[in-house]
Motif scaffolding. Structure first.
Motif, short mmCIF file in Angstrom:
data_model
loop_
_atom_site.label_atom_id
_atom_site.label_comp_id
_atom_site.label_asym_id
_atom_site.label_seq_id
_atom_site.Cartn_x
_atom_site.Cartn_y
_atom_site.Cartn_z
N LEU A 124 0.92 -1.23 0.15
CA LEU A 124 -0.14 -0.07 -0.10
C LEU A 124 1.06 1.24 0.04
CD1 LEU A 124 -2.68 1.24 -0.08
CD2 LEU A 124 -2.62 0.97 2.53
N ALA A 125 1.81 1.30 0.85
CA ALA A 125 2.85 2.54 0.67
C ALA A 125 3.44 2.69 -0.48
CB ALA A 125 4.02 2.25 1.68
N ALA A 126 4.04 1.52 -1.39
CA ALA A 126 4.39 1.65 -2.63
C ALA A 126 3.26 2.02 -3.52
CB ALA A 126 4.89 0.36 -2.90
N LYS A 127 2.32 1.93 -3.33
CA LYS A 127 1.15 2.12 -4.26
C LYS A 127 0.79 3.74 -4.23
CE LYS A 127 -1.51 -2.05 -5.36
NZ LYS A 127 -2.91 -2.33 -5.36
N ILE A 128 0.83 4.16 -3.07
CA ILE A 128 0.77 5.46 -2.63
C ILE A 128 1.82 6.37 -3.36
CG2 ILE A 128 0.88 7.33 -0.64
CD1 ILE A 128 -0.69 4.91 0.95
N LEU A 129 3.16 5.99 -3.09
CA LEU A 129 4.29 6.67 -3.69
C LEU A 129 4.50 6.46 -5.26
CD1 LEU A 129 7.22 5.27 -1.14
CD2 LEU A 129 6.04 7.68 -1.22
N ALA A 130 3.72 5.46 -5.66
CA ALA A 130 3.76 5.22 -7.11
C ALA A 130 2.75 6.13 -7.96
CB ALA A 130 3.22 3.74 -7.55
N THR A 131 1.89 6.77 -7.19
CA THR A 131 1.14 7.96 -8.02
C THR A 131 2.06 9.09 -8.37
OG1 THR A 131 0.81 9.20 -5.67
CG2 THR A 131 -0.96 7.45 -6.21
N SER A 132 3.23 9.23 -7.98
CA SER A 132 4.20 10.26 -8.53
C SER A 132 5.49 9.74 -9.10
CB SER A 132 4.24 11.32 -7.68
OG SER A 132 4.66 10.91 -6.44
N ASP A 133 5.45 8.16 -9.28
CA ASP A 133 6.75 7.48 -9.71
C ASP A 133 6.31 6.41 -10.61
OD1 ASP A 133 9.11 6.21 -9.75
OD2 ASP A 133 9.53 6.30 -7.59
N GLU A 135 8.06 4.62 -12.69
CA GLU A 135 9.22 3.58 -12.34
C GLU A 135 8.62 2.61 -11.47
OE1 GLU A 135 13.67 2.32 -11.15
OE2 GLU A 135 13.34 4.28 -12.03
N LEU A 136 8.32 3.17 -10.09
CA LEU A 136 7.80 2.25 -9.25
C LEU A 136 6.37 1.72 -9.62
CD1 LEU A 136 7.52 1.22 -6.24
CD2 LEU A 136 6.93 3.34 -5.49
N LEU A 137 5.57 2.49 -10.04
CA LEU A 137 4.40 1.83 -10.75
C LEU A 137 4.61 0.81 -11.61
CD1 LEU A 137 1.29 2.17 -10.99
CD2 LEU A 137 1.72 3.80 -13.15
N GLN A 138 5.53 0.78 -12.45
CA GLN A 138 5.73 -0.17 -13.27
C GLN A 138 6.48 -1.59 -12.53
OE1 GLN A 138 5.17 -0.68 -16.77
NE2 GLN A 138 5.52 -3.03 -15.91
N LYS A 139 7.04 -1.36 -11.18
CA LYS A 139 7.51 -2.31 -10.48
C LYS A 139 6.28 -3.15 -9.86
CE LYS A 139 12.10 -0.57 -9.31
NZ LYS A 139 12.88 -0.13 -8.30
N LEU A 140 5.18 -2.24 -9.43
CA LEU A 140 4.01 -2.93 -9.18
C LEU A 140 3.42 -3.59 -10.04
CD1 LEU A 140 2.95 0.42 -6.86
CD2 LEU A 140 3.13 -2.09 -6.03
N LYS A 141 3.35 -3.12 -11.20
CA LYS A 141 2.55 -3.98 -12.28
C LYS A 141 3.27 -5.17 -12.49
CE LYS A 141 0.56 0.03 -14.76
NZ LYS A 141 0.58 0.98 -15.85
N ASP A 142 4.53 -5.16 -12.35
CA ASP A 142 5.35 -6.66 -12.62
C ASP A 142 5.05 -7.52 -11.42
OD1 ASP A 142 6.35 -5.26 -14.81
OD2 ASP A 142 8.25 -4.81 -14.15
N TYR A 143 4.89 -6.80 -10.17
CA TYR A 143 4.79 -7.96 -9.16
C TYR A 143 3.26 -8.41 -9.17
CZ TYR A 143 3.81 -8.95 -4.10
OH TYR A 143 3.36 -9.72 -3.16
N LYS A 144 2.40 -7.62 -9.55
CA LYS A 144 0.96 -8.00 -9.91
C LYS A 144 1.04 -9.37 -10.87
CE LYS A 144 -3.47 -7.09 -9.36
NZ LYS A 144 -4.26 -7.18 -8.03
N GLU A 145 1.87 -9.29 -11.74
CA GLU A 145 1.98 -10.43 -12.93
C GLU A 145 2.77 -11.58 -12.19
OE1 GLU A 145 1.13 -11.07 -16.27
OE2 GLU A 145 -0.44 -9.21 -15.63
N GLU A 146 3.85 -11.28 -11.19
CA GLU A 146 4.21 -12.38 -10.51
C GLU A 146 3.42 -13.19 -9.86
OE1 GLU A 146 7.53 -11.35 -7.84
OE2 GLU A 146 8.38 -9.93 -9.53
N LEU A 147 2.49 -12.73 -9.10
CA LEU A 147 1.25 -13.09 -8.32
C LEU A 147 0.51 -13.97 -9.03
CD1 LEU A 147 0.24 -10.20 -5.85
CD2 LEU A 147 1.93 -12.22 -5.38
N LYS A 148 0.13 -13.41 -10.17
CA LYS A 148 -0.71 -14.16 -11.18
C LYS A 148 -0.01 -15.52 -11.90
CE LYS A 148 -2.79 -13.98 -15.83
NZ LYS A 148 -2.74 -13.21 -16.99
N ASP A 149 1.21 -15.37 -12.11
CA ASP A 149 2.11 -16.73 -12.44
C ASP A 149 2.21 -17.68 -11.47
OD1 ASP A 149 2.54 -15.03 -14.98
OD2 ASP A 149 4.53 -14.76 -14.55
#
Length: 167
Positions: A124-133, A135-149
């Motif tokens: 959740l902290a990462a998601k808050i920070l990703a609203t203005s970052d 690169e971090l937003l992409q890391k979160l999207k990649d993480y979501k794919e990891e969970l799916k995989d």
């Protein structure tokens, strides 16, 4: 400079709070971890919360058990988001901590995750920070794919070996 402050009231909270730190590290987010008791050393706590903004913190993750005032008091002083982690307790299973953190008065919100939800607090902290970052937003999207995989791989295994042999 640390973007996230991780604070806990006792070293007994470390197993849960370390999950938050591990997840922040996974996303490359700098943090500072501290043990401060809002009840036993209020002057130290007050200075921590009062100086958090000038230290560069954008979010505070605060874990607490029982009366669990640490997250709420952080939110009362720190002007940016506070995420509370209620700790499991032996007396009431963490419901005491949960209610103490989630039932904040109007005007002093604390985002609250599940009992012992250290990893989710960091996400959740990462998601808050990703609203203005971006690169971090992409890391979160990649993480979501990891969970799916991970789920897909578990189902593939189940289909291959059957539920009786699934371990």
């Amino acid at each position: 400079m640390a973007k996230v402050g991780i604070v806990m009231g006792s070293d007994s909270d470390m197993p849960v709070m370390s999950k938050a730190a591990d997840m922040l590290e996974k996303f490359g987010i700098e943090y500072e971890m501290t043990i401060i008791s809002a009840h036993r050393e209020p002057d130290v706590f007050f200075e921590y919360a009062k100086s958090a903004e000038e230290k560069g913190f954008k979010v505070i993750i605060a874990g607490a058990g029982m009366a669990a005032h640490l997250p709420g008091m952080c939110a009362a002083i720190f002007p940016m988001p506070v995420i509370g982690i209620p700790m499991h307790t032996t007396s009431l299973g963490g419901r005491d901590s949960l209610y103490s953190i989630v039932q904040m008065p109007s005007g002093i919100p604390v985002a609250t995750v599940a009992i012992n939800g250290g990893a989710n607090a960091a996400i959740l902290a990462a998601k808050i920070l990703a609203t203005s970052d971006a690169e971090l937003l992409q890391k979160l999207k990649d993480y979501k794919e990891e969970l799916k995989d991970q789920v897909v791989a578990k189902d593939v295994k189940l289909q291959e070996v059957g539920y009786k042999n699934y371990k």
